[in-house]
Design a protein around this motif. Sequence first.
Motif, short mmCIF file in Angstrom:
data_model
loop_
_atom_site.label_atom_id
_atom_site.label_comp_id
_atom_site.label_asym_id
_atom_site.label_seq_id
_atom_site.Cartn_x
_atom_site.Cartn_y
_atom_site.Cartn_z
N LYS A 23 0.57 -1.33 0.07
CA LYS A 23 0.04 -0.02 0.19
C LYS A 23 0.79 1.49 -0.01
O LYS A 23 0.30 2.47 -0.47
N GLU A 24 2.22 0.99 0.40
CA GLU A 24 2.99 2.21 0.25
C GLU A 24 3.22 2.71 -0.92
O GLU A 24 3.34 4.21 -1.24
N LEU A 25 3.05 1.93 -1.87
CA LEU A 25 3.30 2.56 -3.30
C LEU A 25 2.08 3.55 -3.78
O LEU A 25 2.18 4.68 -4.27
N ASP A 26 0.80 3.15 -3.20
CA ASP A 26 -0.36 3.95 -3.43
C ASP A 26 -0.35 5.24 -2.81
O ASP A 26 -0.63 6.18 -3.27
N GLU A 27 0.20 5.17 -1.49
CA GLU A 27 0.28 6.44 -0.63
C GLU A 27 1.35 7.14 -1.33
O GLU A 27 1.14 8.49 -1.34
N ALA A 28 2.35 6.86 -1.66
CA ALA A 28 3.19 7.77 -2.30
C ALA A 28 2.69 8.46 -3.33
O ALA A 28 3.14 9.52 -3.74
N ILE B 181 -0.24 9.11 -4.17
CA ILE B 181 -1.24 9.94 -3.74
C ILE B 181 -0.50 11.31 -3.29
O ILE B 181 -0.97 12.34 -3.72
N VAL B 182 0.46 11.26 -2.56
CA VAL B 182 1.33 12.41 -2.21
C VAL B 182 1.95 13.01 -3.34
O VAL B 182 1.78 14.32 -3.49
N ASP B 183 2.00 12.42 -4.52
CA ASP B 183 2.54 13.13 -5.95
C ASP B 183 1.29 13.50 -6.64
O ASP B 183 1.66 14.00 -7.59
N GLY B 184 0.14 13.25 -6.25
CA GLY B 184 -0.86 14.01 -6.86
C GLY B 184 -1.48 13.01 -7.69
O GLY B 184 -2.41 13.38 -8.66
N HIS C 23 -4.77 6.84 -12.59
CA HIS C 23 -3.18 6.96 -12.68
C HIS C 23 -2.73 5.51 -11.83
O HIS C 23 -1.70 4.95 -12.33
N ARG C 24 -3.08 5.64 -10.45
CA ARG C 24 -2.57 4.54 -9.67
C ARG C 24 -2.86 2.99 -10.23
O ARG C 24 -1.96 2.25 -10.24
N PHE C 25 -3.93 3.01 -10.97
CA PHE C 25 -4.36 1.66 -11.57
C PHE C 25 -3.63 1.35 -12.67
O PHE C 25 -3.25 0.25 -12.96
N LEU C 26 -3.45 2.29 -13.55
CA LEU C 26 -2.46 2.20 -14.90
C LEU C 26 -1.25 1.85 -14.58
O LEU C 26 -0.59 1.21 -15.21
N ARG C 27 -0.56 2.68 -13.77
CA ARG C 27 1.13 3.04 -13.79
C ARG C 27 1.25 2.10 -12.38
O ARG C 27 2.79 1.82 -12.36
N ILE C 28 0.58 1.66 -11.46
CA ILE C 28 1.21 0.74 -10.40
C ILE C 28 0.29 -0.60 -10.42
O ILE C 28 0.91 -1.37 -10.11
#
Length: 305
Positions: A195-200, A202-205, A210-215
């Motif tokens: 989950k830290e990847l999503d949290e980071a 989110i911090v980057d905007g 975008h999180r679904f496609l790139r992470i």
Amino acid sequence: MTSTSTQVRSRRPDRGSGAEARARRGYRGFSSMSTREKVVRYLLLVLVLLITVGPFVWQLSTSFKGAGEDIYTQTPSLIPEDPTLANYVTAAKTVPILGFAWNSLVVAVISVMGNVVGATMAGYALTRLRFRGAKLILGAILASMLMPAEATLVAQYLTIRSMGLTDTLLGVALPGAIGMLNILLMRTAFLAIPKELDEAAIVDGANAWHRFLRIGLPNVKGMIAVVSVFAFIAAWDDFLWPLLVLTTPEKLTLTVGLEYLHGTFSANPRVIAAGTMIAFFPVAIFFGLLQRYFFRGVDAGAVKG
């Protein structure tokens, strides 16, 4: 300072003592087994192999046997005495196999695309997005898996008929476009991503898309391959649902169309075996193309935290 570092090192577990710890717990690898244990395990593996692969090998052998070769002998032979492709030619001339195969391919492609897109997005939403009713939806998915597929055939048929999709390939593919099991598989794959990847992100905007496609997607490629194989096999081998929906002979799928061989050549199992192998080859090819990703599964795509 020296005494402190010595104490820290004394608290750290010795990584090299893993084998000794397993030995103390009574763990034994395959190389340390006795000859008797190895023989028993190999016998069990051979028994499972005969049960699972034996019928397929027999069908494949029967499909290449000539008309003059007895397939009902007391000592059956897996190797044809005079191999021939005449059974495949007869099967292809009796029914329009290429047309039926194309119909099955269309249904399978729709099913694979629906599961890859729909199951992936549903699995991501249940794992990474917060919304009301998420647990209720997950419970409904689990409950639907406990119900046998035959119990919902009438409701599915009435739904497809109300949509005007009876006797169409889309009507055949639509009920299997998103499988409940595939949603759970994708949910499991997304749970393995820290989950830290999503949290980071989110911090980057980054927003949810975008999180679904790139992470999300780059880290679940292995499970997407598993879902693709399951969806293709389920759509290609389905028999009962296409039999209920389709009425025009030209629109029949391969599994339903090959049923004509059982009526025409009921006394010639060689031709029936050839038709079975024709239906099997596309599944084997599709699985062969994705087997590397299939066996990796979540281990190949998920990020290890």
